[in-house]
Design a protein around this motif. Structure first.
Motif, PDB file in Angstrom:
ATOM      1  N   ASP A 180     -15.305   7.046  -6.815  1.00 52.39           N
ATOM      2  CA  ASP A 180     -15.673   5.681  -6.515  1.00 52.39           C
ATOM      3  C   ASP A 180     -15.054   4.918  -7.739  1.00 52.39           C
ATOM      4  O   ASP A 180     -15.008   3.543  -7.827  1.00 52.39           O
ATOM      5  N   ASP A 181     -14.490   5.377  -8.727  1.00 49.08           N
ATOM      6  CA  ASP A 181     -13.644   4.775  -9.933  1.00 49.08           C
ATOM      7  C   ASP A 181     -12.822   3.862  -9.511  1.00 49.08           C
ATOM      8  O   ASP A 181     -12.013   4.497  -8.410  1.00 49.08           O
ATOM      9  N   LYS A 182     -12.436   2.884  -9.827  1.00 49.92           N
ATOM     10  CA  LYS A 182     -11.262   1.932  -9.480  1.00 49.92           C
ATOM     11  C   LYS A 182     -10.370   2.130 -10.926  1.00 49.92           C
ATOM     12  O   LYS A 182     -10.797   1.419 -11.770  1.00 49.92           O
ATOM     13  N   SER A 198      -7.016   0.112 -12.618  1.00 48.96           N
ATOM     14  CA  SER A 198      -6.394  -0.768 -12.385  1.00 48.96           C
ATOM     15  C   SER A 198      -5.645  -1.392 -13.534  1.00 48.96           C
ATOM     16  O   SER A 198      -5.726  -1.093 -14.843  1.00 48.96           O
ATOM     17  N   ALA A 207      -8.114   7.269 -12.487  1.00 43.61           N
ATOM     18  CA  ALA A 207      -9.422   7.336 -12.089  1.00 43.61           C
ATOM     19  C   ALA A 207     -10.031   8.690 -12.386  1.00 43.61           C
ATOM     20  O   ALA A 207      -9.475   9.577 -12.035  1.00 43.61           O
ATOM     21  N   THR A 215       0.787  -1.096   0.019  1.00 39.76           N
ATOM     22  CA  THR A 215       0.116   0.037  -0.054  1.00 39.76           C
ATOM     23  C   THR A 215       0.995   1.202  -0.141  1.00 39.76           C
ATOM     24  O   THR A 215       1.700   1.323   0.823  1.00 39.76           O
ATOM     25  N   GLU A 241      -4.058  -1.562  -8.256  1.00 40.20           N
ATOM     26  CA  GLU A 241      -5.225  -0.994  -7.982  1.00 40.20           C
ATOM     27  C   GLU A 241      -5.128   0.279  -7.272  1.00 40.20           C
ATOM     28  O   GLU A 241      -4.504   0.428  -6.167  1.00 40.20           O
ATOM     29  N   ALA A 242      -6.265   1.371  -7.680  1.00 40.72           N
ATOM     30  CA  ALA A 242      -6.440   2.444  -6.609  1.00 40.72           C
ATOM     31  C   ALA A 242      -7.924   2.701  -6.895  1.00 40.72           C
ATOM     32  O   ALA A 242      -8.526   2.797  -7.852  1.00 40.72           O
ATOM     33  N   THR A 243      -8.371   3.311  -5.677  1.00 42.46           N
ATOM     34  CA  THR A 243      -9.822   3.530  -5.925  1.00 42.46           C
ATOM     35  C   THR A 243     -10.079   5.146  -5.381  1.00 42.46           C
ATOM     36  O   THR A 243      -9.303   5.634  -4.295  1.00 42.46           O
ATOM     37  N   TYR A 244     -10.715   5.692  -6.249  1.00 38.67           N
ATOM     38  CA  TYR A 244     -11.030   7.316  -5.997  1.00 38.67           C
ATOM     39  C   TYR A 244     -12.024   7.653  -4.868  1.00 38.67           C
ATOM     40  O   TYR A 244     -13.104   7.310  -5.019  1.00 38.67           O
ATOM     41  N   ARG A 245     -11.364   7.881  -3.765  1.00 36.87           N
ATOM     42  CA  ARG A 245     -12.334   8.228  -2.534  1.00 36.87           C
ATOM     43  C   ARG A 245     -12.654   9.560  -2.183  1.00 36.87           C
ATOM     44  O   ARG A 245     -11.704  10.219  -1.704  1.00 36.87           O
ATOM     45  N   PHE A 305      -6.278   8.281  -2.680  1.00 39.11           N
ATOM     46  CA  PHE A 305      -6.205   7.493  -4.124  1.00 39.11           C
ATOM     47  C   PHE A 305      -5.108   6.359  -3.859  1.00 39.11           C
ATOM     48  O   PHE A 305      -3.993   6.735  -4.263  1.00 39.11           O
TER      49      PHE A 305
END
Lengths: 113, 113
Positions: free
Chosen positions: A54-56, A58, A50, A20, A63-67, A73
């Protein structure tokens, strides 16, 4: 103004460990978010992106998710390999038509066999 | 396609000397950028050109000039080099519209003594 803060390195992990790398951002509105990777002696390459909450993104097992709620991220990979050793940059791009990227300071990752 | 090319790869200058870093892209991109990369500071934007015929200052423009010679080429000039300009310089390009990912050249490592 816009800014990106990413975890300080260097990071050293054993092969097959979980990775991470944290990234948080400051920007108004809805920026696009990116992770770039720089292998030794080379320029930066786009790893994943992203463009909305909420887009992920990869690619290559990363992977990374847009929070948007935590303005984060974070980059993750379940099992790293020696070939993943590189410097990783988080970046954002703000405003349609404004292509300027704001980069974090980079995190150097070393994977040992 | 060669992508983004930069010349030279390495350069050593004495304080006060001048030089031009060359960049060319063959992807028909409209926008081009010059960054410098310094340890612990990530990439910082020096100048950019949103389209042929236009140039704008980035975050750290002092001591530099640029020329967008045509759609393919974007050069960076140091008129009177200073030790503080010792850095790795990257050129990048992107489409004007789209997901804003940038494509980077391999870099020029410049040392000013």
């Amino acid at each position: 103004g816009n800014s990106v803060t990413q975890m300080e390195g260097p990071v050293t992990l054993s092969e097959e460990a979980f990775l991470t790398i944290n990234c948080t951002y400051t920007a108004t509105g809805y920026p696009s978010l990116f992770w770039y990777v720089q292998y030794p002696g080379e320029g930066l390459q786009l790893l994943l992106k992203a463009t909305k909450a909420d887009d992920k993104g990869s690619n290559k097992g990363f992977e990374a998710t847009y929070r948007k709620e935590t303005t984060s991220f974070h980059l993750e990979k379940g099992s790293v390999q020696v070939s993943d050793s590189a410097v990783y940059f988080c970046a954002l791009s703000k405003d349609f038509g404004n292509e300027k990227l704001t980069f974090g300071t980079g995190t150097r990752l070393t994977i040992i066999p | 396609n060669a992508g983004v090319t930069q010349t030279p790869k390495f350069q050593v200058l004495k304080t006060g000397q001048s030089m031009t870093l060359q960049c060319a892209q063959d992807m028909n991109h409209n926008s081009m950028y010059w960054y410098r990369q310094d340890p612990g500071m990530g990439l910082r934007l020096i100048y950019y050109s949103a389209s042929e015929g236009t140039t704008d200052k980035g975050e750290v423009p002092n001591g530099y000039n640029v020329s967008r010679l045509n759609k393919r080429e974007f050069s960076l000039r140091l008129e009177s080099a200073a030790p503080s300009q010792t850095s790795v310089y990257f050129c990048a390009s992107t489409r004007t519209l789209g997901p804003y990912e940038q494509y980077f050249g391999p870099g020029t490592r410049l040392t000013v003594t």
